[in-house]
Design a protein around this motif. Sequence first.
Motif, PDB file in Angstrom:
ATOM      1  N   UNK A 102      -2.865  33.564 -73.956  1.00 49.59           N
ATOM      2  CA  UNK A 102      -1.675  32.860 -73.392  1.00 49.59           C
ATOM      3  C   UNK A 102      -1.999  31.447 -72.596  1.00 49.59           C
ATOM      4  N   UNK A 103      -2.874  31.579 -71.633  1.00 52.21           N
ATOM      5  CA  UNK A 103      -3.197  30.572 -70.996  1.00 52.21           C
ATOM      6  C   UNK A 103      -3.893  29.118 -71.524  1.00 52.21           C
ATOM      7  N   UNK A 104      -4.616  29.635 -72.472  1.00 49.34           N
ATOM      8  CA  UNK A 104      -5.554  28.714 -73.164  1.00 49.34           C
ATOM      9  C   UNK A 104      -4.458  27.904 -74.122  1.00 49.34           C
ATOM     10  N   UNK A 105      -3.594  28.597 -74.764  1.00 49.26           N
ATOM     11  CA  UNK A 105      -2.460  27.913 -75.479  1.00 49.26           C
ATOM     12  C   UNK A 105      -1.592  27.059 -74.720  1.00 49.26           C
ATOM     13  N   UNK A 106      -1.161  27.615 -73.319  1.00 47.01           N
ATOM     14  CA  UNK A 106      -0.280  26.670 -72.577  1.00 47.01           C
ATOM     15  C   UNK A 106      -1.235  25.504 -72.244  1.00 47.01           C
ATOM     16  N   UNK A 107      -2.538  25.574 -71.902  1.00 44.54           N
ATOM     17  CA  UNK A 107      -3.383  24.627 -71.576  1.00 44.54           C
ATOM     18  C   UNK A 107      -3.373  23.321 -72.671  1.00 44.54           C
ATOM     19  N   UNK A 108      -3.719  23.788 -73.677  1.00 43.64           N
ATOM     20  CA  UNK A 108      -3.786  22.872 -74.813  1.00 43.64           C
ATOM     21  C   UNK A 108      -2.413  22.071 -74.971  1.00 43.64           C
ATOM     22  N   UNK A 109      -1.208  22.728 -75.219  1.00 41.12           N
ATOM     23  CA  UNK A 109      -0.058  22.258 -75.168  1.00 41.12           C
ATOM     24  C   UNK A 109       0.405  21.322 -74.079  1.00 41.12           C
ATOM     25  N   UNK A 110      -0.258  21.587 -72.596  1.00 40.18           N
ATOM     26  CA  UNK A 110      -0.015  20.499 -71.817  1.00 40.18           C
ATOM     27  C   UNK A 110      -0.560  19.580 -71.907  1.00 40.18           C
TER      28      UNK A 110
END
Length: 783
Positions: free
Chosen positions: A686-694
């Motif tokens: 979850x947070x790796x996907x959110x990180x790259x989108x940010x």
Amino acid sequence: MPQQVDPNQGLSAAQVAQRQAAGQVNQAVAPPVRTVKQIISANVFTYFNLIFVVLTVLLCVVQSFRNLTFLPIIIANTLIGIFQEVRAKKILDELTMLNVPHATVIRAGQRQQIAVAELVLDDIVVYQTGDQIAADTKVCAGEVLVNEALLTGEADEIKKPVGATLMSGSFVVAGACRAQVTAVGAAAYINQLTLAAKATPHGEQSEMIRALDQLIKVIGVALVPLGILLVWQGLAVNHESLHDSITSMVAAILGMIPEGLYLLASVALAVSASRLAKQRVLLHEMKSIETLARVDTLCVDKTGTITENTMQVTAWQPAAGQARATVQAQLTQLLSVLAADNSTMQALQAAFPAPQTAQATAVLPFTSRNKYSAAQFGATTYVIGAPEFVLGNRAALPPAVAAARERGQRVLVFGQAAGLQATQLQGPVTPLAYVQLTNPVRPQAPQTFAYFRQQGVAVKVISGDNPATVAAVAQAAQIKGAADFVDATTLRTPAALQAAAAKYTVFGRVTPEQKRQLIQALQAQGHTVAMTGDGVNDVLALKDADCSIAMASGSEAAIHVAQVVLLDSDFACLPAVVLEGRRVVNNIQRSASLFLVKNLFSFLMALLAVAFIFTYPLKPAQVSLWGVVTIGLPGFFLALQPNHERLRGHFLTNVMFLALPGGLTDVMVVGMMVALAQVFNLTYADYSTVAVLLLILVGLRVLYRTCQPFDRVRRLIYAGCLLALAGGSLATPWLFGLTWPSLRGWAILGLVALTTGPILHGTTWMVSRVEKWYHHHRGPAAH
């Protein structure tokens, strides 16, 4: 061992073939451009490619094959780099063939012009004023004055009679001779110097390439220990599996490597070189593109640069009390024994033609130092040259002649001296006649100088002619400050010359050594200096200038020493070279800032991950998507866009200040997200996907600013990046390690995304304040 060869017959065809078969040919030891094999090797066997191989092996060991998405990008980068450089090399090779240095030889009793590389041992070479000595030779007929400053640093003009040695790399200042080749290839003096230079591991590079080298060295040193530390932390502290530790480390290292930056710079320079080649501009040194774009002072010669390279006698008049017919016969007698080795002498001999029946007992050829020619016929000595040098300071010209000089015409005095000894006239000279010559100002000269004036580039006119004449020509070319002129013969001390360099625009009666000193004085005052010239008297100044430009119609010595050669001898094409340099440096600067945003974030985030003991928040495949969408694709196309802004400041500091807002914003945004993810227990997926989108969101904001002002092409570039993002994230999310976030993930993404704009605005404001402080304290050098 050289054999005795008749200077009037030279070698026979059989003797030439024998020496060619024995390898006694004047082949250069250092090719001017890289071979295709060297280009491929330089692009494939790099330090970072070695790192990529190691990372690939590690990912294969832990069977994380999906995270190898960076490999096609690296391979594509390498292939594009090879293709563009080979393509540029082909264009440059074709152009270079048109400018191959030639030598005149005597073979089988006939004069022939051959390439310098085709000279063989014992060839008889014919030299005249302006020729560069092509191979080590020994004078066997005639006599020349030679300048060896390019080899020894000493600017003295050395007389070379029969039996004297001519060293390759020196050049003929005056006279003519025939000389036998005594050493070729690696045995020649100039090639021995070249081999010694190649054995020394250093080379002069442009500021941009030096800055990129420094940046890459720092990154290269830092990433290995940091990578080892990340793996150790993952295994020993975070108790992760080997698979997870390796993949997170690879993601961090990939982010720190500016994989396309150096390639981008090399390709952009190669493309620029090929563009200029199509405009008939040949670059001997690639760095000259950038250097010329940074020039703030342009030094030009009068003849051949401001004016056409041809002269014409417009009028002549006998001195008071002299009979016109008698003086004409005397002048014709003198001209008949002087070599037509410059445009002035060619114009004089065309105006006063005569068969060469006179026999001179001694001849003094023209040099840029003496500024006159003379010949002795028994007890009578005639001289022709600049009035100040022939008659001394007592030179009082007739009113009509003085008026012609004020209009920009060159004036020569023809007179009779008491005698001739070595290189000096004896006794006072009695003026017999005054000759007026003119060479027209190039039609495009006013427009060309207007461009440099608009760009804030100061123009200095440095000439061996009378200062009033040069000033009149400069005014006709509409050069700013042309009325401010000085006679260089009055500048007798280094301090006087330094002061004059800052004060005056036009310099007359300048010796070759003074030209060099003026260049050095301007450089000492903090200027980046370009020098244009075409004559043998320009060679020393061309060598010392930051960027040297020669006309192809000029002397071989000037062409060989120059970094840029205008093959059409058209000074008007120089603005196009400046604009090309600005386009390259400005665009690489702009694109490099995109790369550095990623590098700064990855380095700082890796340090935070180690310091606060959390797993690096990105996967290698996600780094690839982020890099391609917001850096690689736009950076490559932006580097090829028109950009004619003046260069200011230093490359590395400019790039750092451009990259800092984006890099710091990325760190703050992702750091905030990591903290929230730990509070709300988000999974790593979850947070790796959110990180790259940010990161992509911030990257698109930075790219939007970088593309300003938008035009049709930049809109297409930005739209293409959005399409690439949509294709990568929606069509093939599995390829880039993306998963559909949970509800908490979406909430954190939305919350943090709202802060990206204010944070980017705040970091931009903060960095701009720091940049102003930096420039204020560093002074003009930082601007």
